[in-house]
Structure formats: structure tokens, C-alpha cells
Design a protein around this motif. Structure first.
Motif, short mmCIF file in Angstrom:
data_model
loop_
_atom_site.label_atom_id
_atom_site.label_comp_id
_atom_site.label_asym_id
_atom_site.label_seq_id
_atom_site.Cartn_x
_atom_site.Cartn_y
_atom_site.Cartn_z
N GLY A 2 20.66 -20.79 29.44
CA GLY A 2 21.14 -21.58 28.32
C GLY A 2 20.66 -21.04 26.98
O GLY A 2 19.88 -20.09 26.90
N THR A 3 21.11 -21.66 25.93
CA THR A 3 20.81 -21.22 24.57
C THR A 3 19.31 -21.27 24.28
O THR A 3 18.76 -20.36 23.68
CB THR A 3 21.58 -22.08 23.55
OG1 THR A 3 22.96 -22.03 23.87
CG2 THR A 3 21.39 -21.56 22.14
N GLY A 4 18.64 -22.34 24.70
CA GLY A 4 17.21 -22.48 24.42
C GLY A 4 16.39 -21.37 25.05
O GLY A 4 15.52 -20.77 24.40
N LYS A 5 16.67 -21.08 26.31
CA LYS A 5 15.93 -20.03 27.01
C LYS A 5 16.25 -18.65 26.42
O LYS A 5 15.36 -17.83 26.23
CB LYS A 5 16.27 -20.06 28.50
CG LYS A 5 15.41 -19.16 29.34
CD LYS A 5 15.67 -19.37 30.82
CE LYS A 5 14.75 -18.50 31.65
NZ LYS A 5 14.97 -18.72 33.09
N ALA A 6 17.51 -18.41 26.11
CA ALA A 6 17.90 -17.13 25.51
C ALA A 6 17.23 -16.96 24.15
O ALA A 6 16.74 -15.87 23.83
CB ALA A 6 19.41 -17.05 25.38
N LEU A 10 14.56 -14.02 23.03
CA LEU A 10 14.86 -13.14 21.91
C LEU A 10 13.91 -13.35 20.74
O LEU A 10 13.89 -12.57 19.79
CB LEU A 10 16.30 -13.35 21.44
CG LEU A 10 17.37 -12.81 22.38
CD1 LEU A 10 18.74 -13.33 21.98
CD2 LEU A 10 17.36 -11.30 22.39
N GLY A 11 13.14 -14.44 20.77
CA GLY A 11 12.20 -14.72 19.69
C GLY A 11 12.86 -15.25 18.44
O GLY A 11 12.40 -15.00 17.33
N TRP A 44 21.27 -10.23 26.97
CA TRP A 44 20.26 -10.20 25.91
C TRP A 44 19.46 -8.92 25.95
O TRP A 44 19.03 -8.41 24.93
CB TRP A 44 19.37 -11.44 25.87
CG TRP A 44 18.43 -11.70 27.00
CD1 TRP A 44 18.61 -12.55 28.03
CD2 TRP A 44 17.14 -11.11 27.20
NE1 TRP A 44 17.52 -12.51 28.87
CE2 TRP A 44 16.61 -11.65 28.38
CE3 TRP A 44 16.39 -10.18 26.50
CZ2 TRP A 44 15.36 -11.28 28.88
CZ3 TRP A 44 15.14 -9.82 27.00
CH2 TRP A 44 14.65 -10.37 28.16
N ARG A 45 19.29 -8.32 27.15
CA ARG A 45 18.61 -7.02 27.23
C ARG A 45 19.41 -5.96 26.49
O ARG A 45 18.86 -5.15 25.75
CB ARG A 45 18.41 -6.60 28.67
CG ARG A 45 17.30 -7.34 29.35
CD ARG A 45 17.12 -6.84 30.75
NE ARG A 45 16.12 -7.64 31.42
CZ ARG A 45 15.39 -7.20 32.42
NH1 ARG A 45 15.57 -5.99 32.88
NH2 ARG A 45 14.49 -7.98 32.97
N GLY A 49 18.56 -3.78 23.14
CA GLY A 49 18.46 -2.35 23.42
C GLY A 49 17.46 -2.00 24.48
O GLY A 49 17.03 -0.86 24.58
N TRP A 50 17.05 -2.95 25.29
CA TRP A 50 16.07 -2.69 26.34
C TRP A 50 16.78 -2.70 27.67
O TRP A 50 17.42 -3.67 28.03
CB TRP A 50 14.99 -3.76 26.33
CG TRP A 50 13.90 -3.52 27.32
CD1 TRP A 50 12.83 -2.70 27.15
CD2 TRP A 50 13.76 -4.09 28.62
NE1 TRP A 50 12.04 -2.73 28.26
CE2 TRP A 50 12.60 -3.58 29.18
CE3 TRP A 50 14.52 -4.98 29.37
CZ2 TRP A 50 12.15 -3.92 30.45
CZ3 TRP A 50 14.09 -5.33 30.63
CH2 TRP A 50 12.91 -4.81 31.16
#
Length: 62
Positions: A2-6, A10-11, A44-45, A49-50
Motif C-alpha cells: 500500500g501507499t503507506g508502506k511504499a 522510499l523515505g 519502487w526498487r 535505481g536499486w
């Protein structure tokens, strides 16, 4: 995820993810029936760029 965890991974804040979607920078892969954004770990990775490769393991234990 979800948005919160993402956002946490991502910080950034949830509002930042929402803004990035409006700007077309990070589009969620899907939405739930209740219209919540969903992101994948690979997404998100790639965004930061990871990438996990055999030369760069995900975890190093010493």
C-alpha cells in the motif's frame, strides 16, 4: 504494498507519493476496489535505481 508502506520504504510522505502519481513520476500498478493505490517492491526498487543482482546481494551478514 500500500501507499503507506511504499512511502516509508522510499523515505517520503504519502502526500509525496500522491503528488508523484499526479506528475506521472511513479504510477501505482493497481488500485483496490476502494481506490487505494498499490505498488510492487520491484516498482519502487526500479524507481530508486536499486536492483538486486548476483554481484550485489540483498543481504550481507558478517
Amino acid at each position: 504494498m500500500g501507499t503507506g508502506k511504499a512511502a516509508k520504504r522510499l523515505g517520503v510522505s504519502v502526500k509525496t507519493l500522491q503528488r508523484w502519481e499526479r506528475e506521472g513520476r511513479l504510477i501505482p500498478v493497481a488500485r483496490t476496489d476502494s481506490n487505494r493505490r498499490l505498488y510492487t517492491e520491484a516498482q519502487w526498487r526500479a524507481f530508486i535505481g536499486w536492483r538486486q543482482t548476483p554481484e550485489c546481494p540483498a543481504r550481507i551478514v558478517a
